[in-house]
Design an enzyme around this catalytic site. Structure first.
Site, PDB file in Angstrom:
ATOM      1  N   ASP A   8      12.787 -82.110  22.783  1.00  0.00           N
ATOM      2  CA  ASP A   8      13.097 -83.474  23.209  1.00  0.00           C
ATOM      3  C   ASP A   8      14.299 -83.926  22.359  1.00  0.00           C
ATOM      4  O   ASP A   8      14.606 -83.313  21.327  1.00  0.00           O
ATOM      5  CB  ASP A   8      11.868 -84.362  22.954  1.00  0.00           C
ATOM      6  CG  ASP A   8      12.161 -85.819  23.214  1.00  0.00           C
ATOM      7  OD1 ASP A   8      12.681 -86.133  24.298  1.00  0.00           O
ATOM      8  OD2 ASP A   8      11.884 -86.651  22.315  1.00  0.00           O
ATOM      9  N   ASP A  10      15.670 -87.773  21.740  1.00  0.00           N
ATOM     10  CA  ASP A  10      15.498 -88.998  20.938  1.00  0.00           C
ATOM     11  C   ASP A  10      14.238 -88.909  20.076  1.00  0.00           C
ATOM     12  O   ASP A  10      13.133 -88.776  20.605  1.00  0.00           O
ATOM     13  CB  ASP A  10      15.378 -90.226  21.863  1.00  0.00           C
ATOM     14  CG  ASP A  10      16.611 -90.437  22.731  1.00  0.00           C
ATOM     15  OD1 ASP A  10      17.721 -90.467  22.188  1.00  0.00           O
ATOM     16  OD2 ASP A  10      16.457 -90.577  23.966  1.00  0.00           O
ATOM     17  N   GLY A  46       9.899 -91.485  25.434  1.00  0.00           N
ATOM     18  CA  GLY A  46       9.793 -90.344  26.339  1.00  0.00           C
ATOM     19  C   GLY A  46       9.972 -90.667  27.809  1.00  0.00           C
ATOM     20  O   GLY A  46      10.277 -89.793  28.604  1.00  0.00           O
ATOM     21  N   VAL A  47       9.772 -91.918  28.186  1.00  0.00           N
ATOM     22  CA  VAL A  47       9.835 -92.243  29.623  1.00  0.00           C
ATOM     23  C   VAL A  47      11.239 -92.714  30.030  1.00  0.00           C
ATOM     24  O   VAL A  47      12.052 -93.067  29.193  1.00  0.00           O
ATOM     25  CB  VAL A  47       8.749 -93.268  30.041  1.00  0.00           C
ATOM     26  CG1 VAL A  47       7.357 -92.749  29.681  1.00  0.00           C
ATOM     27  CG2 VAL A  47       8.986 -94.631  29.404  1.00  0.00           C
ATOM     28  N   ARG A  49      14.572 -94.696  31.722  1.00  0.00           N
ATOM     29  CA  ARG A  49      15.154 -96.021  31.468  1.00  0.00           C
ATOM     30  C   ARG A  49      14.438 -97.107  32.276  1.00  0.00           C
ATOM     31  O   ARG A  49      14.086 -98.160  31.749  1.00  0.00           O
ATOM     32  CB  ARG A  49      16.644 -95.989  31.831  1.00  0.00           C
ATOM     33  CG  ARG A  49      17.403 -97.189  31.342  1.00  0.00           C
ATOM     34  CD  ARG A  49      18.885 -97.070  31.707  1.00  0.00           C
ATOM     35  NE  ARG A  49      19.489 -95.856  31.204  1.00  0.00           N
ATOM     36  CZ  ARG A  49      20.677 -95.387  31.580  1.00  0.00           C
ATOM     37  NH1 ARG A  49      21.389 -96.045  32.481  1.00  0.00           N
ATOM     38  NH2 ARG A  49      21.155 -94.254  31.073  1.00  0.00           N
ATOM     39  N   SER A 116      16.753 -88.816  28.716  1.00  0.00           N
ATOM     40  CA  SER A 116      17.960 -89.635  28.575  1.00  0.00           C
ATOM     41  C   SER A 116      19.154 -89.129  29.382  1.00  0.00           C
ATOM     42  O   SER A 116      19.538 -87.968  29.293  1.00  0.00           O
ATOM     43  CB  SER A 116      18.366 -89.716  27.102  1.00  0.00           C
ATOM     44  OG  SER A 116      19.577 -90.426  26.988  1.00  0.00           O
ATOM     45  N   LYS A 117      19.757 -90.075  30.115  1.00  0.00           N
ATOM     46  CA  LYS A 117      20.986 -89.753  30.844  1.00  0.00           C
ATOM     47  C   LYS A 117      22.177 -89.728  29.901  1.00  0.00           C
ATOM     48  O   LYS A 117      23.274 -89.344  30.299  1.00  0.00           O
ATOM     49  CB  LYS A 117      21.208 -90.798  31.951  1.00  0.00           C
ATOM     50  CG  LYS A 117      20.142 -90.731  33.026  1.00  0.00           C
ATOM     51  CD  LYS A 117      20.389 -91.715  34.137  1.00  0.00           C
ATOM     52  CE  LYS A 117      19.343 -91.488  35.236  1.00  0.00           C
ATOM     53  NZ  LYS A 117      19.387 -92.454  36.291  1.00  0.00           N
TER      54      LYS A 117
HETATM   55  C1  BG6 Z   1      14.005 -91.090  26.157  1.00  0.00           C
HETATM   56  C2  BG6 Z   1      13.610 -92.244  25.257  1.00  0.00           C
HETATM   57  O1  BG6 Z   1      14.396 -89.997  25.383  1.00  0.00           O
HETATM   58  O2  BG6 Z   1      15.082 -91.475  27.014  1.00  0.00           O
HETATM   59  C3  BG6 Z   1      13.257 -93.457  26.118  1.00  0.00           C
HETATM   60  O3  BG6 Z   1      12.507 -91.863  24.461  1.00  0.00           O
HETATM   61  C4  BG6 Z   1      14.450 -93.811  27.002  1.00  0.00           C
HETATM   62  O4  BG6 Z   1      12.875 -94.539  25.308  1.00  0.00           O
HETATM   63  C5  BG6 Z   1      14.808 -92.586  27.860  1.00  0.00           C
HETATM   64  O5  BG6 Z   1      14.157 -94.923  27.825  1.00  0.00           O
HETATM   65  C6  BG6 Z   1      15.984 -92.814  28.810  1.00  0.00           C
HETATM   66  O6  BG6 Z   1      17.174 -92.871  28.062  1.00  0.00           O
HETATM   67  P1  BG6 Z   1      18.575 -93.355  28.632  1.00  0.00           P
HETATM   68  O7  BG6 Z   1      19.543 -93.001  27.517  1.00  0.00           O
HETATM   69  O8  BG6 Z   1      18.856 -92.586  29.889  1.00  0.00           O
HETATM   70  O9  BG6 Z   1      18.473 -94.805  28.892  1.00  0.00           O
HETATM   71 MG    MG Z   2      11.534 -88.606  22.033  1.00  0.00          MG
END
Ligand code: BG6
Ligand code: MG
Length: 216
Positions: A8, A10, A46-47, A49, A116-117
């Site tokens: 993972d 973040d 983990g979830v 945006r 995450s994008k």
């Molecule tokens: C995950 C984070 O890795 O990425 C979440 O733990 C976050 O909290 C998700 O919402 C989406 O990230 P992003 O950068 O696409 O907004």
């Molecule tokens: Mg994480």
């Protein structure tokens, strides 16, 4: 038997989970929500945006259309991306670079599996971009963890069976995703006490026996 480790992003590879929290808290305040806490933030870990936005909106009586929700998510992302401007390799968590070297020296493939994008930009800014054999992220997926999609795509990109992959996660949603996908799960950091994980460690620095634990 392990042939690949999927990380993972973040909270596992980098400290960016703190920056997510600050941006969501600012958005919450702009919406008049004052009590947005670390406990709320834990449910965003983990979830996706949009799923993370719902955690914020649960704290207000106000109702928003789908269009307004998209605009709010974009606003949070703009604040978050701005906070990534000064990001560099000092944001990489302790033990990460050494652990990746250890895996590579032992012919174990490595991948990122993140909701995450912003994954590509974060990997680049932190000098991690060339450290992985594959990257699977929110730009590749339709479904949010705890669905296993992001990890199954990572395994497919690596050409390794899910049963030979170990996922390292700091979120309960991610651990559930790994197990549903038929992979081993290692819980780190905030997820350390998750009972569904195969093993738990406080940080990646304590993982240098991973091959003995899972076999090869
Ligand atoms: C995950 C984070 O890795 O990425 C979440 O733990 C976050 O909290 C998700 O919402 C989406 O990230 P992003 O950068 O696409 O907004
Ligand atoms: Mg994480």
């Amino acid at each position: 038997m392990i042939k690949a480790v999927i990380f993972d992003l973040d909270g596992v590879l980098v400290t960016t989970d703190e920056l997510h929290f600050s941006a969501w808290k600012r958005l919450a305040e702009e919406l008049g929500i004052t009590g947005f806490t670390k406990a709320d933030n834990a449910r965003q870990r983990g979830v996706s945006r949009m799923a993370s936005l719902e955690v914020v909106l649960e704290k207000t009586e106000r109702k928003f259309s789908d269009e307004e929700k998209l605009a709010l998510a974009e606003k949070k992302n703009d604040m978050y991306v701005k906070s990534l401007e000064s990001l560099d390799k000092s944001a990489v968590l302790d033990g990460v670079f050494d652990f990746i070297t250890y895996l590579r020296n032992n012919q174990i493939k490595t991948a990122v599996g993140s909701a995450s994008k912003n994954t590509p930009v974060i990997l680049k800014k932190t000098n991690l971009a060339d450290k992985f054999d594959a990257v699977s992220c929110g730009l590749d997926t339709q479904k949010s963890k705890p669905d296993p999609e992001v990890f199954l795509i990572a395994a497919k990109k690596l050409g390794i069976e899910p049963s030979e992959c170990v996922v390292i996660e700091d979120s309960d949603a991610g651990i559930e995703a790994a197990k549903t996908g038929g992979m081993y799960a290692v819980a780190v950091g905030e997820a350390e006490h998750n009972k569904k994980a195969d093993i738990s460690v406080s940080s990646i620095g304590s993982l240098n026996r991973i091959i003995e634990v899972f076999g090869r």
